[in-house]
Motif scaffolding. Structure first.
Motif, PDB file in Angstrom:
ATOM      1  N   LEU A   1      37.877  50.948  38.912  1.00 41.37           N
ATOM      2  CA  LEU A   1      38.091  50.347  37.594  1.00 41.37           C
ATOM      3  C   LEU A   1      37.478  48.956  37.511  1.00 41.37           C
ATOM      4  O   LEU A   1      37.018  48.529  36.450  1.00 41.37           O
ATOM      5  N   SER A   2      37.470  48.221  38.641  1.00 43.41           N
ATOM      6  CA  SER A   2      36.931  46.860  38.637  1.00 43.41           C
ATOM      7  C   SER A   2      35.427  46.836  38.424  1.00 43.41           C
ATOM      8  O   SER A   2      34.854  45.766  38.201  1.00 43.41           O
ATOM      9  N   ARG A   3      34.769  47.978  38.493  1.00 48.51           N
ATOM     10  CA  ARG A   3      33.338  48.011  38.202  1.00 48.51           C
ATOM     11  C   ARG A   3      33.053  47.956  36.712  1.00 48.51           C
ATOM     12  O   ARG A   3      31.946  47.579  36.312  1.00 48.51           O
ATOM     13  N   ILE A   4      34.016  48.326  35.896  1.00 43.93           N
ATOM     14  CA  ILE A   4      33.774  48.376  34.459  1.00 43.93           C
ATOM     15  C   ILE A   4      34.626  47.383  33.682  1.00 43.93           C
ATOM     16  O   ILE A   4      34.271  47.031  32.560  1.00 43.93           O
ATOM     17  N   ILE A   5      35.750  46.906  34.262  1.00 38.18           N
ATOM     18  CA  ILE A   5      36.579  45.915  33.589  1.00 38.18           C
ATOM     19  C   ILE A   5      36.941  44.833  34.586  1.00 38.18           C
ATOM     20  O   ILE A   5      36.684  44.957  35.791  1.00 38.18           O
ATOM     21  N   ASN A   6      37.538  43.763  34.092  1.00 36.89           N
ATOM     22  CA  ASN A   6      37.947  42.651  34.946  1.00 36.89           C
ATOM     23  C   ASN A   6      38.950  43.121  36.000  1.00 36.89           C
ATOM     24  O   ASN A   6      39.898  43.841  35.671  1.00 36.89           O
ATOM     25  N   PRO A   7      38.776  42.745  37.288  1.00 38.68           N
ATOM     26  CA  PRO A   7      39.693  43.226  38.329  1.00 38.68           C
ATOM     27  C   PRO A   7      41.145  42.814  38.086  1.00 38.68           C
ATOM     28  O   PRO A   7      42.064  43.590  38.371  1.00 38.68           O
ATOM     29  N   GLN A   8      41.387  41.588  37.579  1.00 37.50           N
ATOM     30  CA  GLN A   8      42.761  41.162  37.312  1.00 37.50           C
ATOM     31  C   GLN A   8      43.408  42.035  36.237  1.00 37.50           C
ATOM     32  O   GLN A   8      44.580  42.427  36.364  1.00 37.50           O
ATOM     33  N   LEU A   9      42.636  42.334  35.185  1.00 34.05           N
ATOM     34  CA  LEU A   9      43.176  43.207  34.138  1.00 34.05           C
ATOM     35  C   LEU A   9      43.405  44.614  34.671  1.00 34.05           C
ATOM     36  O   LEU A   9      44.418  45.253  34.352  1.00 34.05           O
ATOM     37  N   ALA A  10      42.483  45.096  35.491  1.00 32.96           N
ATOM     38  CA  ALA A  10      42.645  46.441  36.061  1.00 32.96           C
ATOM     39  C   ALA A  10      43.900  46.514  36.920  1.00 32.96           C
ATOM     40  O   ALA A  10      44.662  47.488  36.838  1.00 32.96           O
ATOM     41  N   TRP A  11      44.141  45.483  37.753  1.00 35.58           N
ATOM     42  CA  TRP A  11      45.327  45.519  38.610  1.00 35.58           C
ATOM     43  C   TRP A  11      46.609  45.385  37.793  1.00 35.58           C
ATOM     44  O   TRP A  11      47.652  45.945  38.152  1.00 35.58           O
ATOM     45  N   THR A  12      46.574  44.637  36.699  1.00 40.18           N
ATOM     46  CA  THR A  12      47.762  44.532  35.836  1.00 40.18           C
ATOM     47  C   THR A  12      48.130  45.905  35.272  1.00 40.18           C
ATOM     48  O   THR A  12      49.315  46.288  35.251  1.00 40.18           O
ATOM     49  N   MET A  13      47.136  46.643  34.817  1.00 45.67           N
ATOM     50  CA  MET A  13      47.403  47.983  34.290  1.00 45.67           C
ATOM     51  C   MET A  13      47.912  48.914  35.386  1.00 45.67           C
ATOM     52  O   MET A  13      48.866  49.677  35.187  1.00 45.67           O
ATOM     53  N   ILE A  14      47.297  48.838  36.569  1.00 43.01           N
ATOM     54  CA  ILE A  14      47.721  49.705  37.674  1.00 43.01           C
ATOM     55  C   ILE A  14      49.111  49.322  38.155  1.00 43.01           C
ATOM     56  O   ILE A  14      49.904  50.193  38.560  1.00 43.01           O
ATOM     57  N   SER A  15      49.442  48.036  38.111  1.00 39.45           N
ATOM     58  CA  SER A  15      50.766  47.581  38.566  1.00 39.45           C
ATOM     59  C   SER A  15      51.884  48.191  37.739  1.00 39.45           C
ATOM     60  O   SER A  15      52.963  48.517  38.268  1.00 39.45           O
TER      61      SER A  15
ATOM     62  N   LEU B   1      47.367  40.661  43.809  1.00 42.30           N
ATOM     63  CA  LEU B   1      46.953  39.761  42.737  1.00 42.30           C
ATOM     64  C   LEU B   1      46.485  38.431  43.308  1.00 42.30           C
ATOM     65  O   LEU B   1      45.536  37.818  42.810  1.00 42.30           O
ATOM     66  N   GLY B   2      47.153  37.971  44.378  1.00 37.05           N
ATOM     67  CA  GLY B   2      46.750  36.717  45.001  1.00 37.05           C
ATOM     68  C   GLY B   2      45.351  36.765  45.574  1.00 37.05           C
ATOM     69  O   GLY B   2      44.648  35.747  45.609  1.00 37.05           O
ATOM     70  N   LEU B   3      44.913  37.930  46.041  1.00 38.55           N
ATOM     71  CA  LEU B   3      43.558  38.070  46.568  1.00 38.55           C
ATOM     72  C   LEU B   3      42.518  38.247  45.476  1.00 38.55           C
ATOM     73  O   LEU B   3      41.320  38.202  45.760  1.00 38.55           O
ATOM     74  N   LEU B   4      42.976  38.438  44.226  1.00 30.67           N
ATOM     75  CA  LEU B   4      42.044  38.613  43.114  1.00 30.67           C
ATOM     76  C   LEU B   4      41.837  37.344  42.305  1.00 30.67           C
ATOM     77  O   LEU B   4      40.803  37.206  41.646  1.00 30.67           O
ATOM     78  N   VAL B   5      42.804  36.419  42.340  1.00 27.55           N
ATOM     79  CA  VAL B   5      42.720  35.223  41.511  1.00 27.55           C
ATOM     80  C   VAL B   5      42.118  34.081  42.310  1.00 27.55           C
ATOM     81  O   VAL B   5      41.897  34.176  43.525  1.00 27.55           O
ATOM     82  N   THR B   6      41.883  32.974  41.610  1.00 29.33           N
ATOM     83  CA  THR B   6      41.248  31.818  42.247  1.00 29.33           C
ATOM     84  C   THR B   6      42.159  31.161  43.262  1.00 29.33           C
ATOM     85  O   THR B   6      41.742  30.851  44.381  1.00 29.33           O
ATOM     86  N   TYR B   7      43.407  30.952  42.889  1.00 30.81           N
ATOM     87  CA  TYR B   7      44.348  30.258  43.774  1.00 30.81           C
ATOM     88  C   TYR B   7      45.043  31.284  44.667  1.00 30.81           C
ATOM     89  O   TYR B   7      46.249  31.547  44.526  1.00 30.81           O
ATOM     90  N   SER B   8      44.306  31.856  45.591  1.00 27.59           N
ATOM     91  CA  SER B   8      44.860  32.906  46.448  1.00 27.59           C
ATOM     92  C   SER B   8      45.955  32.376  47.347  1.00 27.59           C
ATOM     93  O   SER B   8      46.999  33.016  47.527  1.00 27.59           O
ATOM     94  N   GLY B   9      45.729  31.205  47.949  1.00 24.12           N
ATOM     95  CA  GLY B   9      46.724  30.660  48.871  1.00 24.12           C
ATOM     96  C   GLY B   9      48.057  30.416  48.196  1.00 24.12           C
ATOM     97  O   GLY B   9      49.115  30.735  48.754  1.00 24.12           O
ATOM     98  N   LEU B  10      48.048  29.860  46.990  1.00 33.00           N
ATOM     99  CA  LEU B  10      49.292  29.587  46.270  1.00 33.00           C
ATOM    100  C   LEU B  10      50.019  30.881  45.921  1.00 33.00           C
ATOM    101  O   LEU B  10      51.241  30.987  46.102  1.00 33.00           O
ATOM    102  N   THR B  11      49.274  31.874  45.442  1.00 33.10           N
ATOM    103  CA  THR B  11      49.900  33.139  45.061  1.00 33.10           C
ATOM    104  C   THR B  11      50.461  33.872  46.274  1.00 33.10           C
ATOM    105  O   THR B  11      51.576  34.419  46.232  1.00 33.10           O
ATOM    106  N   LEU B  12      49.722  33.904  47.380  1.00 31.53           N
ATOM    107  CA  LEU B  12      50.211  34.570  48.589  1.00 31.53           C
ATOM    108  C   LEU B  12      51.421  33.842  49.169  1.00 31.53           C
ATOM    109  O   LEU B  12      52.349  34.479  49.671  1.00 31.53           O
TER     110      LEU B  12
END
Length: 468
Positions: free
Chosen positions: A384-398, A431-442
């Motif tokens: 899905l991340s090939r056709i839409i934004n990965p963060q949006l794709a993971w939100t839908m899958i979540s 989600l933490g590995l997909l966003v900019t602030y990975s360390g904070l989210t993890l």
């Protein structure tokens, strides 16, 4: 040179035939080892059962001891079922994720290569003309005549150059598709330049105007050089040296025009000359045009469907780098994020599974279904991340993952516990590995997981075992 897209080196990829054969050989070897271990364990259990039945008749106390040991061993074997299932899921998930990571890395490289190839190729580089004249310069050298050293005085011809007093250049550029390659662009440049020259020499009136054609062209037509409206002819056909006469303290003008076709970059090279009363105006009649070589234009404004770049140098200026325009491609950002996530996905699954084990009762079928659901969501995220934004794709899958995880609970409390474990152990880490602030989210996901386990086990929150 465009580098061919390739996968991540030394990473297992089950889409490759040789790696499938190697993986099949390892599976066969492990299967034979497992069969041997099961056979040894079966013989051991049979011997223990025979010993237990014999000791129960003759020695009650050793029989009781062996009976307790067998009970503990049986419990260990039941625990090993969960361990074997988890290891099987982890190994299968690891090879799935490495294969997906390799494929996704290959796809990212192929996309970068395709974008680079669309603007790759030779550049059209116009070198500034030079006005050359010759003088006779005396020089001396020593030579030996017989047994004597004789000094000889002679005259030699030396080239000198006269600086242009003004340059007014107009370039119109159209971008079209390369007829040989559909995914590549080329430039069609219409060049018009007027140069001013003043002869400040008192004893020279014969000069040569050297106007080289643009470098890197695939087609050059209508190349013409004029002096005050009169067309100049080169000394020899095919050369670009034009002789002319100019009396001292007089001014003349030259006009150079041509149409050229070449690579998707046009630059003007001052060739080390001092630019005086210089004006270069380049109209790029296409979108995404930008100035090249870091020489910022004096003015850049939108004109029609393109942009006009203007460089103005009134006084003496030396510009070392060629400057002009090129086609800017869209910036490809966030590459390498999905391959990194895929390589860490088995570890995330293990952490999520441990949270579930410490929070709710887990049976073998629950573990198997949990593993299947998790890696199915990872597979869906990859494509899905090939056709839409990965963060949006993971939100839908979540959302789908939360709905499916609700079924792990036998009642409301266990279902809520499974949801909490899923959010803190699977959704937030990915989600933490997909966003900019990975360390904070993890860090937030790890803290929430630790708080949940402490509240669940130390403070007796949710008495799940008695209600499940």
């Amino acid at each position: 040179m465009i580098v061919a897209a390739q996968g991540i080196p030394s990473l297992p990829d089950l889409t490759q035939a040789n790696q499938i054969m190697q993986f099949g050989g390892e599976i066969l070897r492990l299967f034979l080892i497992l069969v041997g271990l099961v056979g040894v364990l079966g013989v051991a259990i049979a011997l223990l059962s025979f010993s237990l039945s014999y000791l129960r008749r003759d020695a009650p106390e050793p029989g009781i001891f062996i009976n307790e040991w067998v009970v503990r061993y049986s419990a260990l074997l039941r625990g090993l079922q969960h361990t074997a299932l988890v290891l099987t899921i982890l190994i299968a998930g690891f090879f799935l994720c490495t294969t997906l990571a390799n494929r996704y890395h290959f796809w990212e490289q192929a996309r970068v290569t395709k974008v680079a190839a669309s603007v790759a190729g030779d550049r059209l580089e116009q070198i500034a003309p030079q006005v050359r004249y010759t003088i006779q310069e005396p020089y001396s050298y020593n030579t030996q005549v017989g047994n004597r050293l004789v000094r000889v005085q002679e005259q030699r011809t030396v080239n000198r150059f006269l600086a242009l007093t003004g340059s007014q250049i107009q370039v119109n550029i159209m971008q079209v598709s390369d007829p040989q390659k559909d995914d590549r662009h080329i430039y069609l440049a219409d060049f018009t330049a007027e140069y001013q020259l003043v002869n400040r020499l008192k004893d020279t009136d014969q000069f040569f105007l050297e106007v080289p054609p643009p470098n890197g062209y695939s087609l050059l037509q209508n190349f013409k050089v004029e002096q005050n409206g009169t067309r100049l002819q080169p000394n020899n056909p095919g050369e670009y040296t034009f002789p002319f006469s100019l009396k001292p303290n007089t001014e003349t003008r030259f006009r150079v025009t041509y149409q050229a076709q070449g690579g998707p970059r046009w630059v003007y090279n001052a060739n080390g000359q001092l630019l005086s009363n210089f004006r270069l105006s380049v109209l790029a009649n296409f979108p995404n045009a930008d100035f090249a070589s870091g020489v910022v234009p004096t003015e850049a404004k939108v004109e029609g469907q393109g942009t006009r770049f203007t460089w103005i140098f009134d006084d003496n200026v030396s510009v070392l780098n060629p400057f002009g325009v090129f086609t800017a491609t869209g910036t490809i950002r966030n590459t390498g994020i999905l391959p990194r996530l895929l390589l860490l996905a088995p570890a995330i699954f293990l952490w999520w599974l441990l949270l579930l084990y410490f929070s709710i009762p887990m049976q073998l079928k629950d573990v198997a279904l949990t593993g299947g659901i998790f890696f199915a969501t990872i597979l869906a995220l990859t494509y899905l991340s090939r056709i839409i934004n990965p963060q949006l794709a993971w939100t839908m899958i979540s959302l789908v993952l939360l709905v499916l995880t609700w079924g792990l609970g036998r009642n409301l409390l266990t279902s809520l516990a499974a949801i909490i474990c899923t959010i803190t152990g699977a959704i937030l880490p990915i989600l933490g590995l997909l966003v900019t602030y990975s360390g904070l989210t993890l860090s937030l996901a790890g803290l929430l997981s630790a708080v949940w386990l402490a509240v669940r086990n130390w403070y007796g929150f949710y008495q799940l075992n008695s209600r499940s």
